[in-house]
Design a protein around this motif. Sequence first.
Motif, short mmCIF file in Angstrom:
data_model
loop_
_atom_site.label_atom_id
_atom_site.label_comp_id
_atom_site.label_asym_id
_atom_site.label_seq_id
_atom_site.Cartn_x
_atom_site.Cartn_y
_atom_site.Cartn_z
N LEU A 146 0.82 -1.21 0.00
CA LEU A 146 0.00 0.00 0.00
C LEU A 146 0.86 1.26 0.00
O LEU A 146 0.55 2.24 -0.69
CB LEU A 146 -0.93 -0.01 1.22
CG LEU A 146 -1.87 1.20 1.36
CD1 LEU A 146 -2.77 1.31 0.14
CD2 LEU A 146 -2.67 1.09 2.65
N LEU A 147 1.97 1.23 0.79
CA LEU A 147 2.86 2.38 0.83
C LEU A 147 3.48 2.65 -0.54
O LEU A 147 3.62 3.81 -0.96
CB LEU A 147 3.96 2.15 1.88
CG LEU A 147 4.95 3.30 2.08
CD1 LEU A 147 4.21 4.55 2.54
CD2 LEU A 147 6.02 2.90 3.08
N ARG B 99 2.14 1.90 -3.46
CA ARG B 99 1.10 2.44 -4.34
C ARG B 99 0.82 3.89 -4.02
O ARG B 99 0.56 4.70 -4.92
CB ARG B 99 -0.17 1.60 -4.21
CG ARG B 99 0.01 0.16 -4.67
CD ARG B 99 -1.22 -0.68 -4.46
NE ARG B 99 -2.31 -0.31 -5.36
CZ ARG B 99 -3.46 -0.97 -5.41
NH1 ARG B 99 -3.66 -2.02 -4.63
NH2 ARG B 99 -4.39 -0.58 -6.25
N LEU B 100 0.87 4.25 -2.73
CA LEU B 100 0.67 5.65 -2.36
C LEU B 100 1.80 6.53 -2.87
O LEU B 100 1.58 7.68 -3.26
CB LEU B 100 0.54 5.77 -0.84
CG LEU B 100 -0.75 5.23 -0.22
CD1 LEU B 100 -0.70 5.34 1.29
CD2 LEU B 100 -1.96 5.97 -0.77
N SER B 101 3.03 6.00 -2.86
CA SER B 101 4.16 6.75 -3.38
C SER B 101 4.01 7.00 -4.88
O SER B 101 4.26 8.11 -5.36
CB SER B 101 5.46 6.01 -3.09
OG SER B 101 5.64 5.81 -1.71
N TRP C 268 1.17 7.07 -6.45
CA TRP C 268 0.06 8.01 -6.59
C TRP C 268 0.53 9.44 -6.37
O TRP C 268 0.14 10.36 -7.09
CB TRP C 268 -1.02 7.66 -5.57
CG TRP C 268 -2.06 8.74 -5.41
CD1 TRP C 268 -3.16 8.96 -6.18
CD2 TRP C 268 -2.06 9.77 -4.42
NE1 TRP C 268 -3.85 10.05 -5.73
CE2 TRP C 268 -3.20 10.58 -4.65
CE3 TRP C 268 -1.20 10.10 -3.35
CZ2 TRP C 268 -3.51 11.67 -3.85
CZ3 TRP C 268 -1.52 11.19 -2.56
CH2 TRP C 268 -2.65 11.96 -2.82
N LEU C 269 1.41 9.65 -5.37
CA LEU C 269 1.90 10.99 -5.07
C LEU C 269 2.71 11.55 -6.23
O LEU C 269 2.53 12.71 -6.62
CB LEU C 269 2.75 10.95 -3.79
CG LEU C 269 3.33 12.30 -3.35
CD1 LEU C 269 2.22 13.29 -3.07
CD2 LEU C 269 4.21 12.12 -2.11
N LEU D 133 -7.37 8.96 -5.20
CA LEU D 133 -6.79 8.33 -4.02
C LEU D 133 -7.85 7.54 -3.26
O LEU D 133 -7.59 6.40 -2.83
CB LEU D 133 -6.17 9.39 -3.11
CG LEU D 133 -5.64 8.89 -1.76
CD1 LEU D 133 -4.54 7.87 -1.96
CD2 LEU D 133 -5.17 10.06 -0.90
N GLU E 8 -8.57 4.40 -5.08
CA GLU E 8 -7.44 3.47 -4.94
C GLU E 8 -7.46 2.79 -3.57
O GLU E 8 -7.24 1.56 -3.47
CB GLU E 8 -6.13 4.23 -5.12
CG GLU E 8 -4.89 3.35 -5.20
CD GLU E 8 -4.79 2.59 -6.50
OE1 GLU E 8 -4.05 1.58 -6.54
OE2 GLU E 8 -5.44 2.99 -7.49
N LEU E 9 -7.73 3.54 -2.52
CA LEU E 9 -7.78 2.96 -1.17
C LEU E 9 -8.96 2.00 -1.04
O LEU E 9 -8.84 0.95 -0.40
CB LEU E 9 -7.89 4.08 -0.13
CG LEU E 9 -6.66 4.98 0.00
CD1 LEU E 9 -6.93 6.10 1.00
CD2 LEU E 9 -5.43 4.18 0.43
N SER F 36 -8.06 -1.28 -2.68
CA SER F 36 -7.18 -2.08 -1.83
C SER F 36 -7.95 -2.76 -0.72
O SER F 36 -7.75 -3.96 -0.43
CB SER F 36 -6.08 -1.18 -1.23
OG SER F 36 -5.30 -0.58 -2.24
#
Length: 313
Positions: A2-3, A5-7, A9-10, A298, A301-302, A305
């Motif tokens: 998840l981290l 994918r968040l990176s 996304w950022l 976002l 995406e969350l 998941s």
Amino acid sequence: MLLRRLSVWLVMSVALFFTISVLVFVLVSLTPGDAARAIVGPTASVERYEQVRAQLGLDLPLWEQYARWLGGLLHGDLGDSVVTGVPVSQVLADRLEPTLSLMIGTFLCASVLGIVLGVIGASRPGAVGKAADVGSVLGAAVPNFWIGLVLAALFAVQLRWLPTSGYTPLVDGVGPWLQHLILPIATLTVGGTALLAKQTRDAVAEQLTQPYILLLRAHGVSERRILWRHALRGAAIPIVTILGMKMIGLTSGTVLVESVFVIPGFAGYSVNATLLHDIPVVQAITLIFTVVIIVTNLAVELLYSRLNVKEAA
């Protein structure tokens, strides 16, 4: 996972923001006319026109104008309107509530109504399902502004139940606030509800044919529980996708509706700002809508998941 994918996304969000801001800056500069001419008027002398252009910084190269705007943004300054001289943050602060009220109200109404109608259509195939299909086609084909004009003519002009235009802030009372939002929200809800209802009906109907549904029925689980808890949860991914698209679509869908019902939001105001080449205002509105799109992506995406984890479990 998840981290990571968040990176990603950022990084993509930052790239998206800068790409959109550059495109908007260039496209607005290429439209006919400019803010200096709108300020001085068509009969002003060339000297006066050039003087105003220099005062506004419009005589600078386009890249330098963008660099100045970006530098101010990084320091929390959205700049001043080149037409009125008022800080952009102040201009948009007064118009933020109407647009957010319209977007959030439409999203909630369309989501609840679309999902409920879709689930009912899936559980009762036949006339209800066909009505959902016909409604989705009509809702997607009919323009929002036409729906708004029809609703205004019926409920505001003929029946006189609701106001025809304008907006009342929430601080002035919930009743007047709701009265001015009913017709605009209904206008935007029609198309979004029809499409969401059809997608929900198809996704839930597919889930109802899965083996696990037969197993639940064999164990005596009620049809209501099967439908609203298990089948709807199994169909959540395509529904979430449509909901994300609906929220993003509202960033542009509110423009015409605000114009039809004379709502003082910044979606409709962006049209006038573009025509007047008020680039700081256009860029700030673009920034807000871009943030809405990024946050929506976002959230989707969350939710993906979380739904995938539940399915794996």
